[in-house]
Design an enzyme around this catalytic site. Structure first.
Site, short mmCIF file in Angstrom:
data_model
loop_
_atom_site.label_atom_id
_atom_site.label_comp_id
_atom_site.label_asym_id
_atom_site.label_seq_id
_atom_site.Cartn_x
_atom_site.Cartn_y
_atom_site.Cartn_z
CG ASN A 28 -2.33 1.36 1.29
OD1 ASN A 28 -2.22 1.39 0.18
ND2 ASN A 28 -2.84 1.72 2.23
CG LEU A 29 4.59 0.34 -1.54
CD1 LEU A 29 5.55 -0.23 -2.71
CD2 LEU A 29 4.93 0.49 -0.96
CG HIS A 30 3.09 5.83 1.69
ND1 HIS A 30 4.44 6.69 2.43
CD2 HIS A 30 2.66 5.87 2.60
CE1 HIS A 30 4.71 5.98 3.31
NE2 HIS A 30 3.61 5.90 3.59
CG HIS A 33 5.93 2.83 1.13
ND1 HIS A 33 4.94 3.18 1.52
CD2 HIS A 33 6.33 1.97 2.13
CE1 HIS A 33 4.15 2.45 2.55
NE2 HIS A 33 5.23 2.14 3.29
N GLY A 144 12.55 3.96 7.26
CA GLY A 144 12.31 5.16 7.63
C GLY A 144 12.70 5.44 9.22
CE LYS A 146 3.74 8.11 10.19
NZ LYS A 146 3.68 6.52 10.87
CD GLN A 150 9.69 -0.43 12.08
OE1 GLN A 150 8.36 -1.66 12.07
NE2 GLN A 150 9.48 0.08 10.61
O1 PAF Z 1 7.14 -0.95 8.81
C1 PAF Z 1 7.01 -1.34 7.90
O2 PAF Z 1 6.10 -1.38 6.92
C2 PAF Z 1 6.46 -3.19 9.01
O3 PAF Z 1 6.96 -2.81 10.45
C3 PAF Z 1 8.08 -3.81 8.40
C4 PAF Z 1 9.60 -3.46 8.94
C5 PAF Z 1 8.08 -4.07 6.45
C6 PAF Z 1 7.44 -5.34 8.83
O4 PAF Z 1 6.74 -6.05 8.73
#
Ligand code: PAF
Length: 280
Positions: A28-30, A33, A144, A146, A150
């Site tokens: 579901n790229l924006h 990404h 990212g 954002k 993570q």
């Molecule tokens: O940031 C994300 O989209 C997800 O947490 C990742 C790193 C792809 C892991 O599923």
């Protein structure tokens, strides 16, 4: 651009480990990404993008089932952004049996902030990223800012497991009004979308007041939560932390330094997160 669905096909396309730049995504790229993909392409290595909605990082009440799956459109966008290989495994390919072995990140980093409100989230993320790293065997992986926490969890995991991968951070992409781009912004109604920037404003205000150094941080954070709630949001946290390990400053600490203000709050049914790095 090659689209592969299995680890075997990926390995056949990239037989030598450590020769690609990797961007993991849930699809579901924006534009955020795509900026990561362009940054990855700048390394002059083949770019691999994974698209996999990872069940392990969603709690039962969260949006795993309704998370948008838009593979065809994602692939069109990736081709234009300079991606060479899309790795889009199905669930059986990545989890052929229940994933009973997991990566448990350091609770000091993973059980705070997002981890406090989404228990198990970073175990799910770390486990799938470890698995994706093993499948893709990249030289560089991009994440990212954002998703600031993570990024730190993955960085620490990569260090502690001595993975031969450079973790590269990318700045947060923002819409014209400053809203951090996120796949979940698509859940907002038009009225909510117009107000969604209020979370960033609240973070900026908190950062500014922290930098003034007048009031205790605990009081400033409580006031920030209260002000956002008064605007009709349901905030989980708004807080100032150290950039390198997300620890809290104590009231005696020198406020001069590198900080990040982070927040998570629900607007209607949509939970948004954002953060801003700053120096005081
Ligand atoms: O940031 C994300 O989209 C997800 O947490 C990742 C790193 C792809 C892991 O599923």
């Amino acid at each position: 651009m090659l689209i592969v669905h299995t680890i075997a096909a990926l390995r056949a396309a990239l037989p030598v480990p450590g020769t690609c730049a990797f961007v993991p995504t849930m699809g579901n790229l924006h534009d955020g990404h795509l900026a990561l993909v362009r940054q990855a392409a700048g390394h002059g290595l083949p770019v691999v993008v994974s698209i996999f909605v990872n069940r392990l990082q969603f709690a039962p009440h969260e949006d795993f089932e309704r998370y948008p799956r838009t593979l065809e459109r994602d692939c069109e966008l990736l081709q234009l952004a300079g991606c060479n290989i899309v790795f889009a495994p199905d669930e059986h390919e990545l989890y052929p049996e229940p994933q009973t072995f997991k990566v448990l990140p350091d609770p000091a980093l993973a059980d705070i902030l997002e981890g406090r409100f989404r228990p198990g989230f970073f175990t799910g993320v770390s486990t799938v990223v470890m698995k994706l790293f093993n499948a893709v065997q990249p030289r560089i992986a991009l994440f990212g800012k954002k998703d600031y926490q993570q990024l730190l969890v993955i960085r620490r995991m990569t260090q502690q497991f001595a993975l031969p991968i450079v973790i590269e951070a990318a700045e947060t992409s923002r819409a014209d009004d400053g809203l951090a781009l996120s796949s979940r912004n698509g859940y907002l109604s038009a009225a909510e979308r117009a107000r969604a920037i209020e979370l960033s404003w609240a973070l900026r205000t908190l950062a500014g007041r922290f930098g003034d150094g007048v009031a205790p941080l605990e009081l400033l954070e409580a006031q920030a939560l209260e002000a956002l709630a008064a605007q009709g949001w349901q905030p989980d946290y708004l807080t100032v932390r150290r950039q390198d390990d997300l620890s809290s400053p104590s009231d005696d600490d020198e406020r001069e330094g590198s900080w990040v203000v982070l927040g998570a709050a629900r607007l209607g049914a949509t939970r948004l997160i954002d953060n801003i790095e700053f120096k005081a």
